[in-house]
Enzyme design. Sequence first.
Site, PDB file in Angstrom:
ATOM      1  N   GLU A 277       1.070  -1.216  -0.138  1.00  8.96           N
ATOM      2  CA  GLU A 277       0.199  -0.099   0.165  1.00  8.96           C
ATOM      3  C   GLU A 277       0.502   1.009   0.098  1.00  8.96           C
ATOM      4  O   GLU A 277       0.439   2.014  -0.186  1.00  8.96           O
ATOM      5  CB  GLU A 277      -0.519  -0.125   0.880  1.00  8.96           C
ATOM      6  CG  GLU A 277      -2.059  -1.299   1.369  1.00  8.96           C
ATOM      7  CD  GLU A 277      -2.630  -0.794  -0.388  1.00  8.96           C
ATOM      8  OE1 GLU A 277      -3.445  -0.114  -0.636  1.00  8.96           O
ATOM      9  OE2 GLU A 277      -3.321  -2.191  -1.136  1.00  8.96           O
ATOM     10  N   TRP A 280       1.313   1.429  -3.565  1.00 13.56           N
ATOM     11  CA  TRP A 280       0.677   1.897  -4.594  1.00 13.56           C
ATOM     12  C   TRP A 280       1.195   3.773  -4.797  1.00 13.56           C
ATOM     13  O   TRP A 280       0.495   3.675  -5.307  1.00 13.56           O
ATOM     14  CB  TRP A 280      -0.083   1.829  -3.804  1.00 13.56           C
ATOM     15  CG  TRP A 280      -1.596   2.755  -4.182  1.00 13.56           C
ATOM     16  CD1 TRP A 280      -2.903   3.636  -4.472  1.00 13.56           C
ATOM     17  CD2 TRP A 280      -2.148   1.887  -6.224  1.00 13.56           C
ATOM     18  NE1 TRP A 280      -3.433   3.772  -5.312  1.00 13.56           N
ATOM     19  CE2 TRP A 280      -2.755   3.027  -6.516  1.00 13.56           C
ATOM     20  CE3 TRP A 280      -1.665   1.272  -7.427  1.00 13.56           C
ATOM     21  CZ2 TRP A 280      -3.451   3.201  -7.838  1.00 13.56           C
ATOM     22  CZ3 TRP A 280      -2.276   1.538  -8.653  1.00 13.56           C
ATOM     23  CH2 TRP A 280      -3.249   2.526  -8.002  1.00 13.56           C
ATOM     24  N   TRP A 308     -20.906   9.831 -20.036  1.00 12.96           N
ATOM     25  CA  TRP A 308     -20.767  10.367 -18.380  1.00 12.96           C
ATOM     26  C   TRP A 308     -21.978  10.949 -18.281  1.00 12.96           C
ATOM     27  O   TRP A 308     -23.055  11.786 -19.213  1.00 12.96           O
ATOM     28  CB  TRP A 308     -20.282  10.948 -17.895  1.00 12.96           C
ATOM     29  CG  TRP A 308     -18.847  10.442 -17.858  1.00 12.96           C
ATOM     30  CD1 TRP A 308     -17.464  10.934 -18.316  1.00 12.96           C
ATOM     31  CD2 TRP A 308     -18.790   9.312 -17.101  1.00 12.96           C
ATOM     32  NE1 TRP A 308     -16.842  10.325 -18.343  1.00 12.96           N
ATOM     33  CE2 TRP A 308     -17.238   9.175 -17.479  1.00 12.96           C
ATOM     34  CE3 TRP A 308     -19.262   8.054 -16.491  1.00 12.96           C
ATOM     35  CZ2 TRP A 308     -16.872   7.872 -17.338  1.00 12.96           C
ATOM     36  CZ3 TRP A 308     -18.333   7.555 -15.993  1.00 12.96           C
ATOM     37  CH2 TRP A 308     -17.416   6.749 -16.754  1.00 12.96           C
ATOM     38  N   ASN A 343     -11.003   2.347   3.209  1.00 12.43           N
ATOM     39  CA  ASN A 343     -10.348   1.922   1.988  1.00 12.43           C
ATOM     40  C   ASN A 343     -11.368   1.297   1.088  1.00 12.43           C
ATOM     41  O   ASN A 343     -11.771   1.461   0.021  1.00 12.43           O
ATOM     42  CB  ASN A 343      -8.562   1.636   1.209  1.00 12.43           C
ATOM     43  CG  ASN A 343      -8.689   1.351  -0.182  1.00 12.43           C
ATOM     44  OD1 ASN A 343      -8.592   2.319  -0.727  1.00 12.43           O
ATOM     45  ND2 ASN A 343      -8.260   0.706  -0.964  1.00 12.43           N
ATOM     46  N   TRP A 361     -15.966  10.455 -13.178  1.00  9.84           N
ATOM     47  CA  TRP A 361     -15.053  10.047 -11.422  1.00  9.84           C
ATOM     48  C   TRP A 361     -14.789  11.600 -11.340  1.00  9.84           C
ATOM     49  O   TRP A 361     -14.303  11.165 -10.598  1.00  9.84           O
ATOM     50  CB  TRP A 361     -13.751   9.314 -12.477  1.00  9.84           C
ATOM     51  CG  TRP A 361     -13.435   9.765 -13.346  1.00  9.84           C
ATOM     52  CD1 TRP A 361     -13.276   9.512 -14.795  1.00  9.84           C
ATOM     53  CD2 TRP A 361     -12.521  10.297 -13.588  1.00  9.84           C
ATOM     54  NE1 TRP A 361     -12.487   9.473 -15.933  1.00  9.84           N
ATOM     55  CE2 TRP A 361     -11.166  10.883 -15.092  1.00  9.84           C
ATOM     56  CE3 TRP A 361     -11.218  10.895 -13.106  1.00  9.84           C
ATOM     57  CZ2 TRP A 361     -10.341  11.465 -15.417  1.00  9.84           C
ATOM     58  CZ3 TRP A 361      -9.769  11.298 -12.944  1.00  9.84           C
ATOM     59  CH2 TRP A 361     -10.111  11.501 -14.409  1.00  9.84           C
ATOM     60  N   TRP A 384      -9.139   7.303  -8.490  1.00 12.02           N
ATOM     61  CA  TRP A 384     -10.327   7.138  -8.945  1.00 12.02           C
ATOM     62  C   TRP A 384     -10.322   6.632 -10.756  1.00 12.02           C
ATOM     63  O   TRP A 384     -10.841   6.064 -11.546  1.00 12.02           O
ATOM     64  CB  TRP A 384     -11.249   8.826  -9.100  1.00 12.02           C
ATOM     65  CG  TRP A 384     -11.429   9.294  -8.159  1.00 12.02           C
ATOM     66  CD1 TRP A 384     -11.087   9.660  -6.474  1.00 12.02           C
ATOM     67  CD2 TRP A 384     -12.909   8.452  -7.848  1.00 12.02           C
ATOM     68  NE1 TRP A 384     -12.119   9.634  -5.639  1.00 12.02           N
ATOM     69  CE2 TRP A 384     -12.967   9.538  -6.393  1.00 12.02           C
ATOM     70  CE3 TRP A 384     -14.159   8.816  -8.591  1.00 12.02           C
ATOM     71  CZ2 TRP A 384     -14.591   9.474  -5.748  1.00 12.02           C
ATOM     72  CZ3 TRP A 384     -15.134   8.208  -8.156  1.00 12.02           C
ATOM     73  CH2 TRP A 384     -15.648   8.949  -6.678  1.00 12.02           C
TER      74      TRP A 384
END
Length: 477
Positions: A277, A280, A308, A343, A361, A384
């Site tokens: 993590e 990331w 969208w 998360n 998004w 996102w």
Amino acid sequence: MISARPPVLLWFRRDLRLGDNAALSAAAASGRPIIAVHVLDPEAQAPWRDGAASRWWLHHSLSRLDQSLDRLGLSLLLRRGPTVEVLTQVIKESGADQVAWTRGIDPAAQRQDDAVAAALAKRGVTALSRPGDLLFEPDAVLSKAGTPFRVFTPFWKACLKAPAPTLPLPPPAKPLPAGPRLTGDTLADWRLQPSRPDWAAAWPEHWQPGEAGAARRLTDFLNGALPRYAAGRDHPAQELTSRLSPHLHFGEISPRQVFHAAMTAAPSAGRDRFLAELGWRAFSAHLLHQFPDLPRRPLRPEFERMAWRCDPAGLRAWQRGQTGYPLVDAGMRQLWATGWMHNRVRMVAASFLVKDLLISWREGQDWFWDTLVDADLASNAASWQWVAGCGADAAPFFRIFNPVLQGEKFDPDGAYVRRWCPELAALPDRWLHRPWQAPSDILRRCGIDLGKSYPLPVVDHDLARHRALAAFTQLRD
């Protein structure tokens, strides 16, 4: 009065700590008197100025930093305005001929670095800029072809094969010489905290901004939750995540400090997952360095054509935690009440906005930017885009989280939903994550009037799923 020996300016940015601070170490090594300064320059952050939650955290973090500097015999000078102009003015007032700072990571910070370095060079002032807060600097971890990674797993494998990050620098062991006292702003002048209403009044119950709070958070996590982290990190009712993200974002603790502290723990699946993590976060920063438009443009360009929907009512229901899907609503209410969201629930809530409501998004990213205390530009944008299926190493668009099944799997006894959606607390577990399917007599007995005390679903998930897949199919065609 100007000191006989020119001072060095220590320009604090997103490195609000004393430990493992290369800029502070450089300033201390100079032997010069030190003037510590923080500049509030909203224009330098444009268009990504700090959101409301970040401003709250910044206020408290700067307050804690000033207290820490006081123990070193220093004080924190606060000035507001264009950074180059402010630093130039402080140099004129103090006679400083060196400026030490930590280099930025995001595109706006890098532009600011270049502007400051150029201005200092014109004045003959030495720039003591030091690497930013990453485990590995951008361009330091590349593929065998010499190109940046766009998939996380090979990126992280390459990181683990690379030389380990150097050990953290210790904080100064004794007081440092202080430069001349200059007049500046007060934190109150900056009005970073909310007032009418004070929606963050309860936040001190959840957070302790500052370097000491970050150190306690890390110690508590490593000594308590780490062994169970891999198995339990997806269960939002369990306190098994580190919650270090806002401390890392504001530089109250460095990734190197976290990495090496975790490496001292016994090897376990929890430790490996936690370090991934941290990886990331580094991967997201590398992506932003490679793609400066990451917060606004999809990495997969075909998603520029995605159909969208414009749905203000749906967006508002999502923001307020009134979608009628308990796990989504619990997450959005946790976000509003604490400035943070678990998360796993972030992924479910993001998927609901993008795929169930078919809202871009970017709308979700903007809301998180304003409401998260850990609103990091790189991590927010990369995450996102990952959920939306348009980013690096992205989850396929056709992977659509079912909010009911996610709730039943990761909050099986409903502890998380009952905490943040108390109007549903009396519902039996069987119906908690799908209250609209509960028999009317059970709803009545539990005091729930759907559509009044708790909303009906704003969309049918199965129908919304088919709509999203159809839009994606049209995009591919």
